[in-house]
Design a protein around this motif. Structure first.
Motif, PDB file in Angstrom:
ATOM      1  N   GLN A  16      25.817  10.100   6.083  1.00 37.77           N
ATOM      2  CA  GLN A  16      25.539  11.082   7.127  1.00 37.77           C
ATOM      3  C   GLN A  16      24.035  11.142   7.398  1.00 37.77           C
ATOM      4  OE1 GLN A  16      26.938  15.051   6.219  1.00 37.77           O
ATOM      5  NE2 GLN A  16      25.831  15.879   7.975  1.00 37.77           N
ATOM      6  N   VAL A  17      23.261  11.124   6.331  1.00 38.62           N
ATOM      7  CA  VAL A  17      21.813  11.176   6.456  1.00 38.62           C
ATOM      8  C   VAL A  17      21.297   9.948   7.196  1.00 38.62           C
ATOM      9  CG1 VAL A  17      19.649  11.125   5.176  1.00 38.62           C
ATOM     10  CG2 VAL A  17      21.503  12.627   4.437  1.00 38.62           C
ATOM     11  N   ASP A  18      21.808   8.776   6.828  1.00 41.85           N
ATOM     12  CA  ASP A  18      21.381   7.545   7.497  1.00 41.85           C
ATOM     13  C   ASP A  18      21.626   7.609   8.998  1.00 41.85           C
ATOM     14  OD1 ASP A  18      20.396   6.342   5.272  1.00 41.85           O
ATOM     15  OD2 ASP A  18      22.236   5.238   4.805  1.00 41.85           O
ATOM     16  N   ASP A  19      22.826   8.072   9.338  1.00 40.51           N
ATOM     17  CA  ASP A  19      23.180   8.175  10.752  1.00 40.51           C
ATOM     18  C   ASP A  19      22.226   9.097  11.495  1.00 40.51           C
ATOM     19  OD1 ASP A  19      25.247   6.547  10.332  1.00 40.51           O
ATOM     20  OD2 ASP A  19      26.843   8.055  10.559  1.00 40.51           O
ATOM     21  N   GLU A  20      22.007  10.236  10.876  1.00 41.16           N
ATOM     22  CA  GLU A  20      21.199  11.236  11.551  1.00 41.16           C
ATOM     23  C   GLU A  20      19.751  10.787  11.681  1.00 41.16           C
ATOM     24  OE1 GLU A  20      21.034  16.076  11.634  1.00 41.16           O
ATOM     25  OE2 GLU A  20      22.115  15.047  10.027  1.00 41.16           O
ATOM     26  N   LEU A  21      19.303  10.099  10.637  1.00 38.72           N
ATOM     27  CA  LEU A  21      17.943   9.579  10.627  1.00 38.72           C
ATOM     28  C   LEU A  21      17.776   8.574  11.764  1.00 38.72           C
ATOM     29  CD1 LEU A  21      15.458  10.020   8.868  1.00 38.72           C
ATOM     30  CD2 LEU A  21      16.176   8.075   7.470  1.00 38.72           C
ATOM     31  N   ALA A  22      18.766   7.700  11.900  1.00 41.09           N
ATOM     32  CA  ALA A  22      18.705   6.682  12.956  1.00 41.09           C
ATOM     33  C   ALA A  22      18.674   7.334  14.333  1.00 41.09           C
ATOM     34  CB  ALA A  22      19.907   5.750  12.831  1.00 41.09           C
ATOM     35  N   LYS A  23      19.516   8.384  14.470  1.00 45.84           N
ATOM     36  CA  LYS A  23      19.609   9.085  15.747  1.00 45.84           C
ATOM     37  C   LYS A  23      18.268   9.742  16.081  1.00 45.84           C
ATOM     38  CE  LYS A  23      22.304  12.692  16.804  1.00 45.84           C
ATOM     39  NZ  LYS A  23      23.395  13.538  16.322  1.00 45.84           N
ATOM     40  N   MET A  24      17.709  10.384  15.062  1.00 46.50           N
ATOM     41  CA  MET A  24      16.454  11.097  15.239  1.00 46.50           C
ATOM     42  C   MET A  24      15.346  10.119  15.616  1.00 46.50           C
ATOM     43  SD  MET A  24      15.043  13.887  12.552  1.00 46.50           S
ATOM     44  CE  MET A  24      16.201  15.230  12.759  1.00 46.50           C
ATOM     45  N   LYS A  25      15.385   8.964  14.971  1.00 47.38           N
ATOM     46  CA  LYS A  25      14.377   7.937  15.251  1.00 47.38           C
ATOM     47  C   LYS A  25      14.486   7.482  16.698  1.00 47.38           C
ATOM     48  CE  LYS A  25      14.247   5.549  10.918  1.00 47.38           C
ATOM     49  NZ  LYS A  25      14.321   4.218  10.336  1.00 47.38           N
ATOM     50  N   ALA A  26      15.720   7.257  17.122  1.00 43.72           N
ATOM     51  CA  ALA A  26      15.952   6.804  18.492  1.00 43.72           C
ATOM     52  C   ALA A  26      15.417   7.830  19.485  1.00 43.72           C
ATOM     53  CB  ALA A  26      17.442   6.561  18.714  1.00 43.72           C
ATOM     54  N   GLU A  27      15.702   9.101  19.202  1.00 52.84           N
ATOM     55  CA  GLU A  27      15.240  10.168  20.084  1.00 52.84           C
ATOM     56  C   GLU A  27      13.722  10.211  20.167  1.00 52.84           C
ATOM     57  OE1 GLU A  27      18.752  13.203  18.906  1.00 52.84           O
ATOM     58  OE2 GLU A  27      16.727  14.071  19.065  1.00 52.84           O
ATOM     59  N   LEU A  28      13.133  10.189  18.984  1.00 52.59           N
ATOM     60  CA  LEU A  28      11.675  10.275  18.929  1.00 52.59           C
ATOM     61  C   LEU A  28      11.038   9.023  19.493  1.00 52.59           C
ATOM     62  CD1 LEU A  28      11.286  11.857  15.417  1.00 52.59           C
ATOM     63  CD2 LEU A  28      10.644  12.927  17.571  1.00 52.59           C
ATOM     64  N   ALA A  73       8.147  14.891   9.981  1.00 51.09           N
ATOM     65  CA  ALA A  73       7.863  13.835   9.010  1.00 51.09           C
ATOM     66  C   ALA A  73       7.949  12.457   9.651  1.00 51.09           C
ATOM     67  CB  ALA A  73       8.834  13.942   7.830  1.00 51.09           C
ATOM     68  N   LEU A  74       8.958  12.270  10.482  1.00 53.71           N
ATOM     69  CA  LEU A  74       9.116  10.988  11.160  1.00 53.71           C
ATOM     70  C   LEU A  74       7.937  10.698  12.081  1.00 53.71           C
ATOM     71  CD1 LEU A  74      12.793  10.325  12.305  1.00 53.71           C
ATOM     72  CD2 LEU A  74      11.422   9.047  10.670  1.00 53.71           C
ATOM     73  N   GLN A  75       7.514  11.746  12.786  1.00 57.59           N
ATOM     74  CA  GLN A  75       6.383  11.589  13.698  1.00 57.59           C
ATOM     75  C   GLN A  75       5.122  11.167  12.952  1.00 57.59           C
ATOM     76  OE1 GLN A  75       6.731  15.359  15.580  1.00 57.59           O
ATOM     77  NE2 GLN A  75       7.513  14.512  17.491  1.00 57.59           N
ATOM     78  N   GLN A  76       5.045  11.599  11.711  1.00 58.92           N
ATOM     79  CA  GLN A  76       3.889  11.230  10.901  1.00 58.92           C
ATOM     80  C   GLN A  76       4.129   9.959  10.104  1.00 58.92           C
ATOM     81  OE1 GLN A  76       2.464  14.539   8.606  1.00 58.92           O
ATOM     82  NE2 GLN A  76       2.548  15.917  10.356  1.00 58.92           N
ATOM     83  N   LEU A  85      10.115  11.401   3.469  1.00 54.19           N
ATOM     84  CA  LEU A  85      10.225  12.856   3.553  1.00 54.19           C
ATOM     85  C   LEU A  85      11.299  13.281   4.544  1.00 54.19           C
ATOM     86  CD1 LEU A  85       6.675  14.463   3.474  1.00 54.19           C
ATOM     87  CD2 LEU A  85       8.588  14.838   1.915  1.00 54.19           C
ATOM     88  N   ALA A  86      11.394  12.540   5.636  1.00 52.59           N
ATOM     89  CA  ALA A  86      12.409  12.853   6.641  1.00 52.59           C
ATOM     90  C   ALA A  86      13.794  12.711   6.022  1.00 52.59           C
ATOM     91  CB  ALA A  86      12.270  11.916   7.829  1.00 52.59           C
TER      92      ALA A  86
END
Lengths: 244, 97
Positions: free
Chosen positions: A219-231, A79-82, A87-88
């Motif tokens: 928790q969701v915010d943190d994970e979302l930020a992390k995922m964004k950084a990775e991607l 979802a983030l990639q799109q 949705l993410a």
């Protein structure tokens, strides 16, 4: 003795005396009682097998929930990639809810394991007692007068009846616990598996609100930020900018 | 006297220990009334521990009725109330049911 201990003893004794009141001829009672014990021992074995089966089913449920959490993680990335942060976020919220449940199931599973071990030990004790009853009944039959036999049978039968009641209760409680856990795991599984995420282009649904209430926001915010950084490290960033 | 710790077996204890057991039993009674589940469980654990550490475990092949029964320490408040008031949480015995 009043209180909880006294009450528990009184209840067992009341139930046992109901049983023993039906005793007429001592030696007949002995044989009948022994037959009953053997039958009951079979029930105990079956009960333990049921608990084991239920525990296995729960383990399978646990694995499938873990897979579901992994799938949600993948969906969030996709979802983030799109560029669909909404949705993410939704996927990660569901994942967080699922993980909280997984932890609690794990803990209860450990308790169940301990109960199961006690049950197995209880069955072994019970078997030893039934065997002991078998030899004692022959002695009682051969050596005692009817009146004396009655007293001795009372003692032995109460002792063994108590053991049966004890193991019986432990089995019942273990079963109840497993069923409760299964029902809860099933409900949460259904909740997280269904809904908008099946269609990556679709919007949210009423499940969103329920999940949001579970309070996993931070928790969701943190994970979302992390995922964004990775991607973001290896991908085109322009779609992902401008979030909080 | 002989005391059963539910789910674990029977112990023979010195009669002198009875006063201490009664005390703990009373604590449980008032904790149930107060709705303090944590305290009920902690005291049940203490009760069972006392019986097991002070008593002598009965061999498996001995058949004796217990004079007192210590309920399991994962008892819920609801079960404790049931035990104190109603038919109790001990299931009906095989041939009686």
């Amino acid at each position: 003795m009043p209180g909880l201990m006294g009450r528990a003893s009184t209840i067992v004794k009341a139930k046992l005396s109901k049983l023993l009141d039906r005793a007429e001829d001592p030696s007949e009672t002995l044989d009948f009682s022994y037959e009953e014990q053997l039958r009951q021992l079979q029930n105990v074995k079956r009960g333990i097998a049921d608990v084991t089966t239920a525990k296995k089913r729960l383990e399978m449920q646990y694995t499938s929930m873990q897979q579901q959490a992994e799938k949600l993680d993948g969906q969030a990335r996709q979802a983030l990639q799109q560029g669909r942060e909404d949705l993410a976020r939704e996927a990660l919220t569901r994942k967080a809810a699922l993980e909280a449940q997984l932890e609690s199931i794990m803990e209860q599973g450990r308790q169940l394991e301990a109960q199961q071990q006690k049950l197995v030990a209880g069955e072994k004790t019970l078997r030893a007692k039934v065997e002991s009853f078998r030899s004692q009944k022959e002695v009682i039959k051969a050596q005692y007068s009817a009146a004396e036999a009655q007293v001795r049978i009372g003692e032995a039968a109460t002792g063994i009846g108590e053991e049966m009641a004890d193991v019986g209760l432990a089995i019942q409680r273990a079963k109840d616990k497993t069923e409760q856990m299964q029902a809860r795991a099933g409900a949460i599984e259904e909740l997280t598996a269904s809904g908008a995420l099946e269609d990556i282009t679709g919007g949210g649904d009423d499940i969103d609100r329920e999940l949001a209430q579970l309070g996993q926001g931070a928790q969701v915010d943190d994970e979302l930020a992390k995922m964004k950084a990775e991607l973001g490290a290896g991908a085109d960033k322009k779609q992902l900018e401008g979030s909080e | 006297m002989i005391v059963r710790v539910m789910g674990e077996g029977q112990w023979r204890i010195d009669d002198g220990l009875q006063a201490r057991l009664n005390e703990l039993d009373d604590v449980i009674g008032s904790a149930v009334e107060a709705g303090d589940e944590e305290r009920v469980r902690a005291t049940l654990r203490e009760l069972a521990q006392l019986v097991k550490s002070e008593g002598e475990k009965l061999p498996d092949d001995e058949l004796h009725p217990s004079e007192a029964i210590v309920p399991p320490d994962d008892l819920s408040l609801e079960e404790a109330r049931e035990l104190l008031s109603g038919e109790g949480l001990i299931p009906d015995l095989p041939a009686a049911s």
